[in-house]
Scaffold this motif. Structure first.
Motif, PDB file in Angstrom:
ATOM      1  N   ALA A 607       0.836  -1.206   0.000  1.00 18.96           N
ATOM      2  CA  ALA A 607       0.000   0.000   0.000  1.00 18.96           C
ATOM      3  C   ALA A 607       0.869   1.254   0.000  1.00 18.96           C
ATOM      4  N   GLN A 608       1.981   1.211   0.760  1.00 18.15           N
ATOM      5  CA  GLN A 608       2.899   2.355   0.770  1.00 18.15           C
ATOM      6  C   GLN A 608       3.479   2.588  -0.625  1.00 18.15           C
ATOM      7  N   GLU A 609       3.884   1.505  -1.265  1.00 11.57           N
ATOM      8  CA  GLU A 609       4.495   1.617  -2.597  1.00 11.57           C
ATOM      9  C   GLU A 609       3.484   2.147  -3.615  1.00 11.57           C
ATOM     10  N   GLU A 610       2.231   1.667  -3.518  1.00 12.89           N
ATOM     11  CA  GLU A 610       1.221   2.128  -4.477  1.00 12.89           C
ATOM     12  C   GLU A 610       0.865   3.591  -4.243  1.00 12.89           C
ATOM     13  N   LEU A 611       0.844   4.011  -2.978  1.00 16.97           N
ATOM     14  CA  LEU A 611       0.562   5.415  -2.689  1.00 16.97           C
ATOM     15  C   LEU A 611       1.668   6.304  -3.260  1.00 16.97           C
ATOM     16  N   LEU A 612       2.921   5.874  -3.114  1.00 15.79           N
ATOM     17  CA  LEU A 612       4.037   6.630  -3.676  1.00 15.79           C
ATOM     18  C   LEU A 612       3.957   6.656  -5.202  1.00 15.79           C
ATOM     19  N   LYS A 613       3.504   5.536  -5.780  1.00 17.28           N
ATOM     20  CA  LYS A 613       3.433   5.422  -7.237  1.00 17.28           C
ATOM     21  C   LYS A 613       2.319   6.296  -7.820  1.00 17.28           C
ATOM     22  N   TRP A 614       1.151   6.238  -7.211  1.00 17.22           N
ATOM     23  CA  TRP A 614      -0.014   6.899  -7.808  1.00 17.22           C
ATOM     24  C   TRP A 614      -0.188   8.356  -7.376  1.00 17.22           C
ATOM     25  N   ASP A 615       0.427   8.735  -6.263  1.00 16.65           N
ATOM     26  CA  ASP A 615       0.343  10.135  -5.832  1.00 16.65           C
ATOM     27  C   ASP A 615       1.692  10.801  -6.125  1.00 16.65           C
ATOM     28  N   LYS A 616       1.850  11.301  -7.337  1.00 13.47           N
ATOM     29  CA  LYS A 616       3.120  11.868  -7.777  1.00 13.47           C
ATOM     30  C   LYS A 616       3.518  13.045  -6.884  1.00 13.47           C
ATOM     31  N   ARG A 617       4.764  12.982  -6.370  1.00  8.85           N
ATOM     32  CA  ARG A 617       5.301  14.025  -5.497  1.00  8.85           C
ATOM     33  C   ARG A 617       4.364  14.325  -4.317  1.00  8.85           C
ATOM     34  N   SER A 618       3.564  13.312  -3.960  1.00 13.14           N
ATOM     35  CA  SER A 618       2.652  13.406  -2.800  1.00 13.14           C
ATOM     36  C   SER A 618       1.769  14.643  -2.859  1.00 13.14           C
TER      37      SER A 618
END
Length: 692
Positions: A607-618
């Motif tokens: 889930a952490q990896e997908e959040l980093l992947k899909w939310d560009k530059r957070s």
């Protein structure tokens, strides 16, 4: 010092003046002690003149020490006498209480009076005697005793309550209301004197905390009930005075009502004869004046007629008996519509209150329909609900819920009554007894057969049950039921986008119920967490935004119960869906979505990896950090702190202004400490991972 010099002076005139001044001071001191001992505002101190009045010969020979010793002895004797009198007064009070409990009010009054002869400033004796006077309808004497009690204790709530009762009995309506309003002025918290304030109706408890009140046992006192009673009594008197003037003026309706009631009360006629008379009577009592004529002519006593009572109370009714029963219900609807006094008198008839549940479950649609209509007159207003709640309603939740199977207006009427009653604590308490044994099996059956029942009524019923979850005990029972969870899931399984609007209403209501049940934490919820989360994940693509929001809310509450459920929804793409909802910006959906993301990123590296992947530059998380809602900010900071555990996550935030945001929240004065803690943790991880 000056007094002692005067007492020792060789000058007799100076000595006499000093003695007089000493007497005055000791008298004032003794009065002060008496007042403190009795704790009242009255000073009934008796001065012992035989000790205080000194013959001139004795005064000349008396030394100051001897004089003070004599006065001290006198003060002790008076204190002893008061203690002895107080013991006697308490003993007489207990004898009076015992007589009151046995119903011998005259003897109780004598004992309280004897107690007052021993101690004139004992407030409890006045209020106890006042209530005994109330029992004997000696209202003026009761008022007098309450006034004396208030001289002893100006804030005596019980005295105001009893005085209000006496004034009400004398039809002094303004004075009665003033008494009850004074109680609220003294203590505004007494606006709801109901549950737990035993001093008003306990046979063994007085305001001072000791055994002393003879107040009769019964339902607890509700101050709003007292005010309402005064208002209703005044209204009743005014209506009946107006009706009497109408009779004197030869009002035709009054004569018709009298004649029809005489016909109904006459014995030995056929059922159809009584049915016709009752129907005619229903037509002429619909006005306020007609309702009053009906009441003043003993209209509620028509069940004394054996034929009428037999038809009404019969377990298995013939068609003629059904018609008469329906006619009676129509008559009572006409007589009770908007008339609180008539509503009270109707339920005071033993045959009526006891048979409401039987009428509702009779299986005869005409009787059920009119019984529901009659009950609706009660449930739609506060005073009517209070009257209903004095009945045994333990079976009503089950009986009314069963009307969901009806395809006509009975279903809506039943659900409206349930909605009216569900917020009442007494109703909730009565529901506990039958919830697991009677209500739950019926409820789960209705959910399973949702396509075959009145879906609008079912949705209403599910919402009512969700409201019932405000009661912690009832919510715990429902949340423990695997049968309930299974039925909810079965209803959700049958919800494609093309389902009927009625079915979608049911889905929306069931999701709301599930959210309420998930406030609990138990093994049953853990067992069902995976299928619940899977079904809710599927509903995130539904066309109805309300259903999507509630499905997200259920996810946010069920996922903490099961790591397996977290893994399943992460595999199902929940992170990407939550980010989509957060970008859309709906406040309630965003609250559920960010909480769901927090749970997922806490327990799943994927889930952490997908959040980093899909939310560009957070960007989504940074936008939430600027929100005014602390719940959103705290969860966004938490998600960011989890993402920063991944390599390379910190470097993507360079130049973003995240440091200033986190510093502001970490050092701010947010009400939620989680905002400060999560922001500080995220800031610390950011600095460690990216010193720049």
């Amino acid at each position: 010092a000056n007094l002692l010099q005067g007492l020792n002076s060789p000058d007799s005139a100076v000595q006499e003046k000093a003695i007089a001044e000493t007497e005055k001071r000791l008298r004032e001191q003794g009065a002060s002690r008496e007042e403190e001992e009795s704790r009242t505002t009255l000073n009934r101190t008796l001065i012992n003149t035989s000790v205080r009045a000194f013959p001139s010969g004795i005064k000349a020979r008396l030394t100051s020490d001897g004089f003070l010793a004599a006065l001290e002895k006198d003060a002790k004797e008076r204190a002893q006498r008061r203690r002895r009198n107080e013991q006697l007064a308490n003993a007489l009070k207990e004898q009076g209480n015992e007589a009151f409990r046995e119903g011998d009010f005259a003897l109780a009054i004598r004992r309280y009076s004897e107690g007052l002869e021993k101690l004139r400033d004992k407030q409890e004796l006045y209020t106890n005697r006042a209530q005994a006077y109330l029992k004997l309808c000696e209202y003026e004497k009761a008022i007098s005793d309450c006034e004396w009690a208030l001289k002893c204790n100006k804030n005596c709530l019980k005295a105001y309550f009893l005085m209000g009762k006496a004034h009400l009995a004398l039809q002094h309506f303004t004075e009665a209301r003033q008494c009850y309003e004074k109680m609220l002025q003294i203590d505004p918290q007494k606006e709801n004197l109901v549950q737990g304030k035993e001093w008003m109706f306990s046979p063994r408890f007085s305001e001072e905390g000791g055994a002393g009140s003879p107040c009769h046992a019964g339902s607890p006192c509700d101050l709003p009930d007292c005010v309402s009673e005064a208002r209703l009594e005044e209204k009743r008197v005014r209506e009946e005075e107006s009706a009497e003037r109408e009779v004197q003026a030869g009002n035709v309706a009054a004569l018709s009502i009298q004649e029809l009631l005489q016909r109904i009360c006459s014995p030995d006629h056929a059922i159809l004869y009584y049915t016709g008379a009752v129907r005619l009577l229903a037509e002429v009592v619909s006005s306020c004046t007609g309702q009053t004529f009906f009441r003043t002519n003993n209209g509620f006593s028509i069940l004394r007629n054996e034929t009428v009572r037999g038809a009404f109370c019969a377990e298995s009714k013939s068609p003629a008996e059904v018609e008469l029963c329906v006619s009676l219900l129509l008559l009572w609807q006409a007589a009770c519509a908007g008339n609180e006094e008539n509503q009270r008198l109707l339920l005071a008839q033993p045959e009526v209150g006891a048979r409401l549940a039987e009428l509702l479950s009779s299986g005869t649609p005409q009787i059920q329909r009119e019984a529901l209509a009659l009950i609706s007159h009660y449930s739609e207003n506060e005073s009517g609900r209070r009257l209903l709640l004095k009945q045994d309603l333990s079976r009503w939740l089950q009986i009314l819920m069963a009307f969901v199977k009806s395809t006509d207006a009975r279903a809506d009427s039943a659900m409206n009554i349930l909605s009216d009653l569900i917020g009442e604590k007494r109703f909730q308490t009565q529901c506990r007894a039958t919830l697991s044994t009677d209500v739950l099996p019926l409820f789960t059956q209705l959910l399973v057969c949702a396509r075959q029942v009145n879906q609008a009524a079912l949705a209403h019923g599910v919402a009512v049950l969700g409201s019932l979850c405000a009661d912690v005990g009832l919510r715990a029972q429902l949340a423990q039921s695997g049968q309930c969870w299974q039925a909810c899931l079965q209803l959700l399984e049958g919800c494609p986008d093309a389902s009927s609007p009625g079915y979608q209403q049911c889905v929306f209501a069931v999701l709301g119920l599930m959210m309420n049940l998930l406030l609990e934490s138990n093994g049953t919820i853990q067992d069902f967490a995976v299928p619940i989360s899977g079904r809710c994940l599927a509903l995130l693509s539904h066309q109805d935004g309300r259903i999507v929001t509630r499905a997200t809310g259920v996810l946010s509450r069920v996922l903490p119960a099961s790591p397996s459920a977290v893994e399943e929804v992460v595999k199902g793409g929940v992170v990407k869906k939550m980010l989509k909802f957060l970008k859309a910006g709906g406040h309630l959906t965003s609250s559920h979505a960010i909480k769901t993301l927090s749970i997922c990123t806490k327990g799943s590296r994927r889930a952490q990896e997908e959040l980093l992947k899909w939310d560009k530059r957070s960007q989504v998380l940074l936008k939430l950090l600027e929100a005014g809602d602390e719940l959103l900010v705290g969860n966004a900071a938490f998600c960011l702190s989890q993402v920063l555990l991944l390599p390379g996550a910190a470097s993507s935030l360079l130049g973003s202004g995240v440091v200033q945001l986190l510093l502001r929240h970490a050092g701010g004065d947010a009400q939620r400490t989680s905002v400060q803690q999560n922001s500080a943790i995220a800031l610390g991880r950011l600095c460690l991972a990216e010193p720049r």
